[in-house]
Design a protein around this motif. Structure first.
Motif, PDB file in Angstrom:
ATOM      1  N   CYS A 147       1.519  -1.269  -5.505  1.00 15.54           N
ATOM      2  CA  CYS A 147       2.686  -1.734  -6.268  1.00 15.54           C
ATOM      3  C   CYS A 147       2.746  -3.162  -5.688  1.00 15.54           C
ATOM      4  O   CYS A 147       2.317  -3.400  -4.484  1.00 15.54           O
ATOM      5  CB  CYS A 147       3.951  -1.016  -6.334  1.00 15.54           C
ATOM      6  SG  CYS A 147       4.713  -1.039  -4.973  1.00 15.54           S
ATOM      7  N   THR A 148       3.312  -4.259  -6.372  1.00 14.18           N
ATOM      8  CA  THR A 148       3.700  -5.286  -5.954  1.00 14.18           C
ATOM      9  C   THR A 148       5.217  -5.332  -5.974  1.00 14.18           C
ATOM     10  O   THR A 148       5.986  -4.866  -6.746  1.00 14.18           O
ATOM     11  CB  THR A 148       3.223  -6.366  -7.195  1.00 14.18           C
ATOM     12  OG1 THR A 148       3.871  -6.352  -8.313  1.00 14.18           O
ATOM     13  CG2 THR A 148       1.557  -6.431  -7.137  1.00 14.18           C
ATOM     14  N   VAL A 149       5.761  -6.358  -4.916  1.00 11.14           N
ATOM     15  CA  VAL A 149       7.002  -6.464  -4.874  1.00 11.14           C
ATOM     16  C   VAL A 149       7.386  -7.992  -4.782  1.00 11.14           C
ATOM     17  O   VAL A 149       6.738  -8.673  -3.784  1.00 11.14           O
ATOM     18  CB  VAL A 149       7.728  -5.907  -3.560  1.00 11.14           C
ATOM     19  CG1 VAL A 149       9.289  -5.993  -3.242  1.00 11.14           C
ATOM     20  CG2 VAL A 149       7.260  -4.240  -3.758  1.00 11.14           C
ATOM     21  N   ASP A 150       8.039  -8.524  -5.641  1.00 14.74           N
ATOM     22  CA  ASP A 150       8.444 -10.000  -5.491  1.00 14.74           C
ATOM     23  C   ASP A 150       9.696 -10.160  -4.573  1.00 14.74           C
ATOM     24  O   ASP A 150      10.695  -9.909  -5.011  1.00 14.74           O
ATOM     25  CB  ASP A 150       8.727 -10.278  -7.279  1.00 14.74           C
ATOM     26  CG  ASP A 150       9.188 -11.910  -7.171  1.00 14.74           C
ATOM     27  OD1 ASP A 150       9.070 -12.419  -6.055  1.00 14.74           O
ATOM     28  OD2 ASP A 150       9.244 -12.312  -8.224  1.00 14.74           O
ATOM     29  N   PRO A 190       4.382  -1.063 -10.508  1.00 13.12           N
ATOM     30  CA  PRO A 190       3.186  -0.460  -9.957  1.00 13.12           C
ATOM     31  C   PRO A 190       1.928  -0.969 -10.602  1.00 13.12           C
ATOM     32  O   PRO A 190       1.794  -1.525 -11.524  1.00 13.12           O
ATOM     33  CB  PRO A 190       3.578   0.927 -10.591  1.00 13.12           C
ATOM     34  CG  PRO A 190       4.270   0.747 -11.783  1.00 13.12           C
ATOM     35  CD  PRO A 190       5.274  -0.596 -11.533  1.00 13.12           C
ATOM     36  N   LEU A 191       0.910  -0.866  -9.475  1.00 15.66           N
ATOM     37  CA  LEU A 191      -0.227  -1.298  -9.934  1.00 15.66           C
ATOM     38  C   LEU A 191      -1.206  -0.042 -10.300  1.00 15.66           C
ATOM     39  O   LEU A 191      -1.906  -0.212 -11.284  1.00 15.66           O
ATOM     40  CB  LEU A 191      -1.030  -2.064  -8.817  1.00 15.66           C
ATOM     41  CG  LEU A 191      -0.532  -3.296  -8.284  1.00 15.66           C
ATOM     42  CD1 LEU A 191      -0.992  -4.259  -7.204  1.00 15.66           C
ATOM     43  CD2 LEU A 191      -0.509  -4.444  -9.535  1.00 15.66           C
ATOM     44  N   GLN A 197       0.684  -1.261   0.039  1.00 19.13           N
ATOM     45  CA  GLN A 197      -0.054  -0.043   0.060  1.00 19.13           C
ATOM     46  C   GLN A 197       0.879   1.255   0.016  1.00 19.13           C
ATOM     47  O   GLN A 197       0.787   2.179   0.941  1.00 19.13           O
ATOM     48  CB  GLN A 197      -0.894  -0.202   1.270  1.00 19.13           C
ATOM     49  CG  GLN A 197      -1.638  -1.261   1.266  1.00 19.13           C
ATOM     50  CD  GLN A 197      -2.887  -1.500  -0.009  1.00 19.13           C
ATOM     51  OE1 GLN A 197      -3.375  -0.508  -0.464  1.00 19.13           O
ATOM     52  NE2 GLN A 197      -2.934  -2.450  -0.480  1.00 19.13           N
ATOM     53  N   ALA A 198       1.737   1.556  -1.019  1.00 17.77           N
ATOM     54  CA  ALA A 198       2.416   2.518  -1.088  1.00 17.77           C
ATOM     55  C   ALA A 198       2.756   2.756  -3.009  1.00 17.77           C
ATOM     56  O   ALA A 198       2.884   1.687  -3.352  1.00 17.77           O
ATOM     57  CB  ALA A 198       3.645   2.290  -0.179  1.00 17.77           C
ATOM     58  N   PRO A 199       3.119   3.751  -3.259  1.00 18.42           N
ATOM     59  CA  PRO A 199       3.364   4.021  -4.405  1.00 18.42           C
ATOM     60  C   PRO A 199       4.892   3.243  -4.841  1.00 18.42           C
ATOM     61  O   PRO A 199       5.796   3.116  -3.831  1.00 18.42           O
ATOM     62  CB  PRO A 199       3.748   5.441  -4.545  1.00 18.42           C
ATOM     63  CG  PRO A 199       3.092   6.252  -3.635  1.00 18.42           C
ATOM     64  CD  PRO A 199       3.193   5.099  -2.274  1.00 18.42           C
ATOM     65  N   ALA A 200       4.916   2.699  -6.114  1.00 22.15           N
ATOM     66  CA  ALA A 200       6.290   2.195  -6.428  1.00 22.15           C
ATOM     67  C   ALA A 200       7.538   2.936  -6.144  1.00 22.15           C
ATOM     68  O   ALA A 200       8.486   2.459  -5.795  1.00 22.15           O
ATOM     69  CB  ALA A 200       6.176   1.662  -7.893  1.00 22.15           C
ATOM     70  N   ASP A 201       7.568   4.150  -6.428  1.00 16.95           N
ATOM     71  CA  ASP A 201       8.980   4.891  -6.197  1.00 16.95           C
ATOM     72  C   ASP A 201       9.475   5.097  -4.913  1.00 16.95           C
ATOM     73  O   ASP A 201      10.358   5.092  -4.490  1.00 16.95           O
ATOM     74  CB  ASP A 201       8.498   6.524  -6.834  1.00 16.95           C
ATOM     75  CG  ASP A 201       8.657   6.462  -8.409  1.00 16.95           C
ATOM     76  OD1 ASP A 201       8.970   5.449  -8.925  1.00 16.95           O
ATOM     77  OD2 ASP A 201       8.027   7.552  -8.763  1.00 16.95           O
ATOM     78  N   LEU A 223      15.679  -4.570  -4.241  1.00 15.90           N
ATOM     79  CA  LEU A 223      14.558  -5.178  -5.012  1.00 15.90           C
ATOM     80  C   LEU A 223      13.891  -4.113  -6.080  1.00 15.90           C
ATOM     81  O   LEU A 223      12.950  -4.573  -6.452  1.00 15.90           O
ATOM     82  CB  LEU A 223      13.495  -5.480  -4.023  1.00 15.90           C
ATOM     83  CG  LEU A 223      13.907  -6.698  -2.895  1.00 15.90           C
ATOM     84  CD1 LEU A 223      12.873  -6.338  -1.756  1.00 15.90           C
ATOM     85  CD2 LEU A 223      14.149  -7.932  -3.674  1.00 15.90           C
ATOM     86  N   ALA A 224      14.782  -3.192  -6.393  1.00 16.37           N
ATOM     87  CA  ALA A 224      14.265  -2.451  -7.521  1.00 16.37           C
ATOM     88  C   ALA A 224      13.888  -2.899  -8.549  1.00 16.37           C
ATOM     89  O   ALA A 224      12.659  -2.666  -9.127  1.00 16.37           O
ATOM     90  CB  ALA A 224      15.278  -1.208  -7.864  1.00 16.37           C
TER      91      ALA A 224
END
Length: 320
Positions: free
Chosen positions: A272-275, A266-267, A247-251, A260-261
């Protein structure tokens, strides 16, 4: 015109070290002598143990080749300082090359002129190294050096490669770049049999061999070797799967989790999703903790069990 023999020999050796191949005409023009003099000087270098090879082609040429022993190298002031600092850095940061780097540094410092030794000492005395523990396997200096030379000379190499399933297969590739990341070394190469780009971990490479066959370098996809390898590492299958919807912007997430950049997608403007998938359960827990924001998790049962166990352990620690 370079008439002093020792000075001319040193200059000739320096030129041979700066480029893979020189024509006899080019060397003669650089030194202001005749081609006959160049041939005599090349013979003197060979007598001193320098493996200078003659090359075929129009008017012939010369190059320094690999020999049975390491002859002395010539470095100018800037090169000597850069080499000493690089060796000192390698001793603190390259897993498996600490002792090798320190031995080479000791030899270099022994022959440095006083003015350069003072500068190198100043850099070492005012520089501190944070010795982070790494999981990376030990680096074979001979393998690293051999592949670096093949990348530089655009020489096709063959080697055996151990896959994730512990099977070994022969590879023939055009080596382009060496990339260091997270305690591991990778070779970016174009596989000649598969006609495609491949990323190889150096700790899985054995029996490397030069072929004496050379290639014309082709452009790396995206023209950024490090970014290409980083993307391949990020998308490589991992033992444990863990995908967080954050629950936060990708940037914002990217600034908090720089490692993990390449795995952040971004959704919309606020999520966003983070693998966070990894071969190591503790690494997944660390990546999730670094998010420092609410998220939901889609993960394997083993990861869920490990995270529950870690949470219980932390609760006990804070209430003891």
């Amino acid at each position: 015109m370079t008439t002093d023999l020792p000075a001319r020999m040193l200059r000739l050796l320096s030129l041979l070290q700066t480029r893979r191949e020189w024509s006899g005409t080019e060397l003669a023009e650089r030194l202001g002598v005749t081609g006959r003099t160049i041939r005599r000087d090349i013979g003197r270098l060979r007598d001193l143990g320098y493996p200078v090879e003659g090359t075929t082609g129009h008017a012939g040429g010369y190059r320094l080749a690999s020999g049975t022993a390491m002859p002395p190298l010539l470095l100018d002031d800037d090169e000597a300082i850069a080499t000493a600092v690089a060796l000192r850095t390698a001793a603190g940061h390259l897993t498996g090359m600490e002792e090798t780097s320190l031995r080479a540094l000791a030899k270099l410092e022994q022959v440095l002129p006083g003015r350069l030794r003072t500068q190198v000492a100043a850099v070492q005395q005012t520089t501190a190294t944070i010795g982070w523990e790494t999981r990376g396997p030990r680096v074979d200096p001979a393998l690293l050096g051999g592949l670096a030379a093949a990348c530089r000379d655009h020489e096709i190499v063959t080697f055996d490669y151990t896959t994730r399933r512990s099977g070994t297969a022969s590879r023939r590739a055009e080596p382009h770049h060496l990339i260091a990341s997270g305690g591991l070394w990778y070779l970016l190469a174009h596989d000649t049999d598969k006609d495609d780009w491949r990323t190889y971990r150096l700790d899985r490479i054995t029996n490397p061999a030069p072929t004496r066959r050379y290639f014309t370098p082709r452009p790396v996809p995206g023209n950024d070797p490090a970014a290409y390898v980083s993307d391949k590492i990020a998308t490589a299958p991992a033992r444990y799967r863990a995908i967080a919807t954050v629950q936060a912007p990708a940037d914002t997430v990217r600034r908090r989790t720089w490692a993990l950049a390449g795995r952040i997608r971004p959704l919309d403007g606020t999520t966003c999703t983070v693998d966070c998938s990894s071969n190591y359960l503790p690494a997944i827990a660390q990546a999730l903790a670094a998010l420092d924001v609410d998220y939901t998790l889609d993960t394997d049962p083993e990861v869920t069990a490990y995270l529950h166990q870690t949470a219980v352990r932390m609760q006990h620690a804070t209430h003891s």
